[in-house]
Design an enzyme around this catalytic site. Structure first.
Site, PDB file in Angstrom:
ATOM      1  N   GLY A 147       0.845  -1.198   0.000  1.00 51.11           N
ATOM      2  CA  GLY A 147       0.000   0.000   0.000  1.00 51.11           C
ATOM      3  C   GLY A 147       0.874   1.239   0.000  1.00 51.11           C
ATOM      4  O   GLY A 147       1.908   1.298   0.667  1.00 51.11           O
ATOM      5  N   LEU A 154      -5.737  11.699   8.325  1.00 55.22           N
ATOM      6  CA  LEU A 154      -4.481  12.060   7.675  1.00 55.22           C
ATOM      7  C   LEU A 154      -3.379  12.099   8.721  1.00 55.22           C
ATOM      8  O   LEU A 154      -2.262  11.631   8.500  1.00 55.22           O
ATOM      9  CB  LEU A 154      -4.628  13.425   6.995  1.00 55.22           C
ATOM     10  CG  LEU A 154      -5.715  13.513   5.919  1.00 55.22           C
ATOM     11  CD1 LEU A 154      -5.773  14.912   5.326  1.00 55.22           C
ATOM     12  CD2 LEU A 154      -5.459  12.500   4.806  1.00 55.22           C
ATOM     13  N   HIS A 210     -17.663   6.036   5.549  1.00 54.13           N
ATOM     14  CA  HIS A 210     -16.552   6.877   5.170  1.00 54.13           C
ATOM     15  C   HIS A 210     -15.226   6.326   5.657  1.00 54.13           C
ATOM     16  O   HIS A 210     -14.220   6.337   4.959  1.00 54.13           O
ATOM     17  CB  HIS A 210     -16.828   8.253   5.765  1.00 54.13           C
ATOM     18  CG  HIS A 210     -15.694   9.194   5.649  1.00 54.13           C
ATOM     19  ND1 HIS A 210     -15.110   9.456   4.447  1.00 54.13           N
ATOM     20  CD2 HIS A 210     -15.032   9.925   6.569  1.00 54.13           C
ATOM     21  CE1 HIS A 210     -14.136  10.335   4.634  1.00 54.13           C
ATOM     22  NE2 HIS A 210     -14.059  10.610   5.897  1.00 54.13           N
ATOM     23  N   ARG A 250     -19.347  13.589  14.066  1.00 51.37           N
ATOM     24  CA  ARG A 250     -19.925  12.967  12.879  1.00 51.37           C
ATOM     25  C   ARG A 250     -21.036  11.973  13.188  1.00 51.37           C
ATOM     26  O   ARG A 250     -22.046  11.934  12.489  1.00 51.37           O
ATOM     27  CB  ARG A 250     -18.813  12.246  12.115  1.00 51.37           C
ATOM     28  CG  ARG A 250     -17.823  13.212  11.554  1.00 51.37           C
ATOM     29  CD  ARG A 250     -16.667  12.501  10.915  1.00 51.37           C
ATOM     30  NE  ARG A 250     -15.885  13.501  10.173  1.00 51.37           N
ATOM     31  CZ  ARG A 250     -14.806  13.209   9.469  1.00 51.37           C
ATOM     32  NH1 ARG A 250     -14.371  11.977   9.388  1.00 51.37           N
ATOM     33  NH2 ARG A 250     -14.174  14.156   8.827  1.00 51.37           N
ATOM     34  N   GLY A 254      -0.514   4.585   0.184  1.00 46.46           N
ATOM     35  CA  GLY A 254      -1.247   5.787   0.573  1.00 46.46           C
ATOM     36  C   GLY A 254      -0.409   6.598   1.544  1.00 46.46           C
ATOM     37  O   GLY A 254       0.817   6.450   1.583  1.00 46.46           O
TER      38      GLY A 254
END
Lengths: 252, 643, 275
Positions: B45, B446, B406, B335, B47
């Site tokens: 990966g 992040l 999400h 959220r 990312g």
């Protein structure tokens, strides 16, 4: 709505050709790729290999989708990647031609999927600021004028989809490369490697792609509307990189 | 709980919370610089977490092999994160601190995260911003040239750094550029278009992976001293989510089947501000940055059968339900609260839009107050995106939003070193379960991905590697690799031989519906039990009746998807079981049976202040439950209240 | 089409279409890359454009009559008269022009080769151009047309190949009129000058990009400058044949007989009178 698609089909190692498919029952709220999903689902049921096309995020940021739709890279809508193109742009009965992006350095993998990894070669050649992890000073020690930061961000918005290459009659990658070069060259942090970076990235670009003849097609195709100005600035930096006495590059 | 906790050793160091990480870095074994090149590390990966880890370990001198199934590391789904990244810089002088970020994250996670990990995350958050700025990430700036901040869902300080609405993209490009620099220097070997399909374990230790080249179909093995999984979350188990089409759980699930425990799979974050789906063939949902809630006001019509256009509905006939129920936080509640409230009003029949499946997010007041130009400067690209997708102009009429899956807080269980229960196998970023507890705060994904990749794993992996100094990695010709390759080849070919009648996508969609209906925003015992049985029978049908055309020796997207969906089926069952045993409501897990009188999540700290980690047995035997007890020494447990 | 191959280390990447070359010393190094060549092309383009404009403006002397035009021609030959022998400066300028033409053409040809290699040709499904205009897409045709016309123009009015007996050395006014009286020449002249204007229309804008002259403060002027230059050259150059056909510059009222022995002296005398 009912559409007729003319789609390029190509098996690895063979020559490709157009095939025609009917696409009935398409809703105008679908995205273009969802329309292809629906066609594929039917092809699978009929026992035909589905059309291979690439996509991932489907929100216009990853740069994976890449279709030439009716002679335009990413289709007819301005500033929009294929995945964000919606069928409300089309009318019942429309004929749509879909083919892969073409450039000598974008070989077709299968059907509509092409290999765009040559773009990574350009990035690898110098698309970075050498700042190994842990070596950074406090971020606010280096103020960046807002205009410069905004302009760097304009360049950095490039999603690396390669539409610029696909749209260019010369298959030049100038818009991509200039966006990557100028993102870093415009920032104070990028000054130390500015000339080396520009030289390396431009020359690597030219190993794979054609030359810019300032048509401006790239900008029109670009889903992020990267400005042609960056090409001009990169050209200037490139010629400077050849002339500059780099021993003095610490001085203004 | 003792019956559970003895298996899982979190290896959290002793000492005061603020000193744990500093002391631990000193106490860990180091690898001498000249020895680093003797160690091979696989990173799967690319990312934020994977690229930053591979680049940093390459810089340190390890021999790194980075794998991505994309054509370029740059395409990883971290790129789609919009809003921002938190850091306890306190540049705004509004009283932020490492401790406050730590506190907010533990609280935001509804007290289901490991204190020591979260504190470490808050500590290194400041370094991430420095690192990213040095790499040339074009963060938003004030006119003086210094960094700008904004406040973000659930936070009362401005600690979020951002780069327009493309913060994830810019941070990923930063990590990617560092990675490409290492590729250029030879520190990292990059393998693109390689999908990891198996973790290889020998004598209980991870020793490599098996990959399929998605272009040629070639199946190959790669060995190393350690394997790092940075393969993201499992949100696509819902079929419709904000995740990218190719996001999947296969890498983590394969590791799970090889002994890595899977923790808290029931925790899924439902993001409140997504564009509602518009037709049955919708392939994914698009998220609009949560930052929109800073200026947008959420409302629904008072009346059930409202037919007027939004602008024609007078103030008196509108219900600003978040502002009404939560006066202190209003539209900025966390959220899960925002999502559940949206579901409540839509379920009650007050939804808006043609399918009555959304709520309004209205900018009329912000436009009137600050002017359209100011609003455009802040959110222009998001408004444009909304208009492209829906064909409606949000400057003129309110946006319609609805929650969508999400982010997944659960993942492979890792200790303080980010090592899974398979020695030598690490999980970083969204792939692990570690830092967000039951719910993740905005702008923290992040932060966590980069914290793990830049500043945690590169240190902690040395502690493990140093013990195998002098040992070569297990050879590629070892029987474990040959067996694994044979396994993967069999599995791949099996899909082609079924030749049923329905496409992979069909089954994925059906699975997604079940998971959304029963293991979505609200769960209950009956539904979860039903989910398990229905998923099981759908899975059986899938294995008998799926149709994968074509061959294995070329780019075959149906074939790739078949393997991924198969793993999603197994994960979905575990998710339901996990939700079933967690008899409380916490963060992203809401059990209808456990709510306050006001309909808020009701935790049970006495019985459920633990991580549930599941240990794979075999296909026929369900996973065994283990628990890691969570202790809270620095944050007092309170019932969250955003009133 | 390049085939996909694996780079050592496993990264899948197509073969390059060009090999990197050993860098020559500056300024030759500029000629080794496309960006450098475009820079050279732009610089020589600026020089050639300067020549075209100056040439056109100089030729406006034709409207002052045969004597003034002959004087202008003589002035060019005697540039720097106090320092250099007659014609030397003119030849230096001509050599410069030839060099600029050479570099401009060489860059165009080699870049074209590179682009043919990089681009597999057209899209079988058809292309829809949006920004690329007629001018930008026909540079590779307008260029050769201009070159051929240039050679024709030199042969016609400088060397007098086709005018034969009618060519009078030192009397450009007469030569022009004689040349323009032939319909095919007139047609060639008009076609070539339209091609030239089209070439300048794209070239003058393109030049700013290739040289990197870019500043938001004056970027908006660039297209205007290109249009004005192309228009100026087009109007100026086309005025000669049009006004000639209209009778403005024909030789009906001429004092000095171009075929007389003493035509040059006659023109000189006329000039003195006019002064």
């Amino acid at each position: 709505m009912h559409l007729t698609l003319k789609v390029w089909r190509q098996e690895p190692g063979q020559n490709g050709m157009f095939q025609t498919y009917e696409a009935p029952g398409i809703s105008e709220d679908m995205s273009f790729l969802e329309m292809l999903d629906v066609v594929n689902e039917r092809l699978i049921e009929e026992g035909t290999a589905p059309i291979v096309f690439e996509s991932d995020c489907r929100e216009g940021i990853c740069g994976t989708c890449d279709l030439m739709i009716d002679g335009q890279a990413h289709g007819p809508e301005k500033a929009t990647a294929t995945c964000q193109l919606h069928m409300r742009k089309y009318n019942d009965g429309d004929h749509i031609t879909i083919e892969p992006w073409r450039a000598a350095s974008f070989p077709v993998i299968r059907d509509l999927a092409v290999d765009r990894s040559a773009l990574d070669a350009i990035q690898e050649a110098g698309g970075y600021i050498s700042a190994p992890t842990g070596s950074a000073s406090d971020a606010n020690l280096t103020p960046v004028p807002k205009d410069a930061a905004d302009s760097a961000m304009d360049a950095a918005a490039c999603i690396g989809c390669g539409a610029c290459v696909a749209a260019c009659p010369n298959s030049a990658a100038q818009l991509f490369t200039s966006a990557k070069v100028m993102h870093l060259n415009l920032l104070p942090q990028g000054q130390a490697e500015r000339w080396k970076r520009t030289e390396a990235m431009v020359e690597t670009m030219e190993e794979y792609f054609g030359s810019c003849t300032n048509h401006g097609e790239c900008h029109e195709a670009c889903p992020k509307e990267i400005s042609l100005d960056f090409i001009a600035l990169m050209n200037k930096d490139y010629v400077k990189s050849k002339i500059k006495n780099r021993k003095l590059s610490g001085q203004k | 709980m003792t019956g559970y906790s003895d298996v899982l050793d979190s290896k959290v160091p002793d000492g005061p919370i603020a000193d744990k990480w500093t002391n631990h870095k000193f106490n860990m074994k180091l690898v001498n610089p000249s020895n680093k090149r003797k160690f091979e590390v696989i990173v799967v990966g690319t990312g934020l977490a994977g690229a930053s880890a591979a680049a940093t370990m390459g810089e340190l001198g390890y021999k790194v092999k980075a794998f991505t199934f994309h054509d370029s590391p740059r395409r990883a789904h971290s790129i789609a994160a919009q809003g921002g990244i938190n850091a306890a810089k306190n540049y705004q002088n509004d009283g932020d601190s490492v401790h406050r970020l730590f506190y907010d994250t533990v609280k935001g996670g509804d007290y289901r995260s490991r204190e020591a990990n979260v504190h470490r995350l808050a500590e290194v958050s400041v370094n991430i911003i420095d690192q990213a700025a040095a790499q040339g990430v074009p963060f938003a700036r004030e006119y003086g040239g210094l960094l700008a901040n904004r406040s973000f869902g659930g936070a009362q300080v401005s600690r979020t750094f951002y780069a327009r609405g493309q913060t994830g993209q810019q941070l990923l490009l930063g990590a990617y550029s560092a990675l490409m620099r290492q590729v250029n220097l030879g520190g990292v070997d990059l393998y693109n278009r390689q999908e990891m399909l198996e973790l290889v374990v020998k004598d209980g230790q991870a020793c490599g992976i098996v990959c399929r080249d998605v272009i040629t179909g070639e199946i190959s093995s790669h060995s190393a001293h350690a394997v790092v999984l940075a393969t993201g979350g499992y949100g696509n188990v819902y079929y419709l989510s904000t995740n990218a089409m190719m996001c999947n759980t296969t890498a983590t699930w394969r590791a799970h089947r090889k002994g890595a425990m899977f923790a808290n799979p029931c925790y899924t974050q439902i993001h409140p501000t997504c564009i509602p789906s518009s037709d049955p063939f919708q392939s994914k949902l698009t998220l609009m940055s949560e930052s929109l809630r800073n200026d947008g006001r959420i409302w629904v019509p008072d009346s059930f059968d409202e037919s007027r256009a939004a602008s024609d509905i007078p103030e008196s006939d509108r219900d600003y339900y978040l502002e009404r129920k939560y006066p202190a936080f209003g539209n900025l509640v966390p959220r899960d609260v925002a999502s559940r409230n949206a579901k409540t009003v839509v379920d009650a029949g007050k939804g808006v839009g043609p399918l009555k499946n959304g709520v309004y997010l209205d900018f009329a007041e912000a436009i009137a107050r600050d002017g359209e130009d100011t609003v455009r400067a802040k959110y222009g690209n998001l408004f444009d995106m909304y208009e492209r997708i829906t064909g409606e102009n949000p400057y003129k009429q309110p946006m319609r939003i609805y929650p969508a899956t999400h982010y997944t807080m659960g993942g492979l269980w890792v200790d303080y070193h980010l090592m899974t229960t398979v020695p030598g196998c690490y999980a970083i970023g969204e792939a692990n379960f570690s830092d967000h507890g039951a719910n993740r705060l905005g702008a923290s994904a992040l932060m966590q991905g980069l914290a793990d990749g830049y500043f945690v794993l590169p240190y902690t992996i040395g502690d493990y590697l140093s013990t195998s100094l002098g040992h070569d990695p297990v050879g590629n010709d070892d029987p474990v690799f040959k067996d694994a390759i044979a396994d993967v080849t069999d599995r791949t070919n099996r899909w082609l031989s079924i030749n049923g009648t329905k496409s992979v996508d069909h089954y994925h969609r059906e699975l997604g519906k079940l998971v959304w209906d029963y293991i979505g925003m609200e769960r209950n015992k009956n539904g979860l039990e039903k989910a398990i049985s229905e998923i099981t029978s759908l899975e059986e049908e899938f294995h008998k009746n799926v149709r994968v055309l074509g061959s294995a020796d070329t780019l075959n997207q149906s074939l790739e998807k078949a393997g991924r969906v198969s793993d999603f089926f197994e994960l979905a069952k575990l998710k339901a079981r996990d939700a079933l045993v967690r008899e409380e409501s916490a963060g992203g897990h809401f059990r209808e049976e456990h709510q306050t009188e006001e309909g808020e999540a009701k935790r049970d700290d006495e019985n459920f202040a633990h991580v549930t980690a599941w240990d794979w047995n075999d296909e026929a035997t369900p996973q065994t439950e283990h628990r890691e007890q969570l202790t809270f020494e620095n944050v007092a447990l309170t019932q969250r209240s955003y009133k | 089409m390049a085939k996909t191959m694996s780079k050592p280390g496993g990264s899948r990447r197509p073969d390059p279409i060009r090999k990197p070359v050993k860098a020559l010393p500056f300024p030759l190094s500029l000629g080794q890359t496309a960006v450098g060549k475009k820079w050279l092309m732009a610089l020589t383009g600026v020089g050639l454009l300067g020549f075209v404009v100056a040439h056109m403006i100089g030729n406006l002397h034709v409207y002052e009559g045969p004597a003034r035009l002959a004087e202008y021609a003589e002035t060019l030959r005697t540039l720097g008269a106090g320092l250099f022998p007659r014609g030397v400066i003119l030849w230096i300028m001509r050599l410069g022009l030839i060099a600029m033409f050479g570099i401009h053409i060489w860059a165009a040809v080699t870049l074209n080769q590179m682009n043919l290699k990089a681009s597999p040709g057209s899209y079988p499904g058809g292309r829809d151009y949006i920004a690329a205009n007629f001018a930008s897409r026909t540079m590779r045709w307008t260029g050769p047309i201009i070159l051929l016309y240039l050679l024709f123009h030199l042969a016609d009015l400088t060397w007098g190949w086709w005018l034969g007996d009618k060519f009078v050395h030192g009397d450009p006014y007469h030569n022009l009129d004689a040349s323009m009286n032939r319909i095919p020449v007139l047609a060639i002249y008009i076609v070539a000058n339209i091609a030239l204007a089209i070439h300048i229309f794209h070239g003058a804008w393109s030049m700013f990009q290739s040289l990197g002259i870019n500043n938001p403060k004056y970027n908006s002027l660039r297209r205007g400058i290109a249009v004005s230059l192309a228009g100026l050259v087009l109007v100026g150059n086309l005025s000669f044949p049009i006004l000639n056909a209209a009778g403005l510059t024909d030789e009906d009222n001429r004092k000095c007989d171009p075929y007389a022995e003493n035509v040059l002296e006659c023109l000189e005398e006329q000039l003195v009178e006019e002064h």
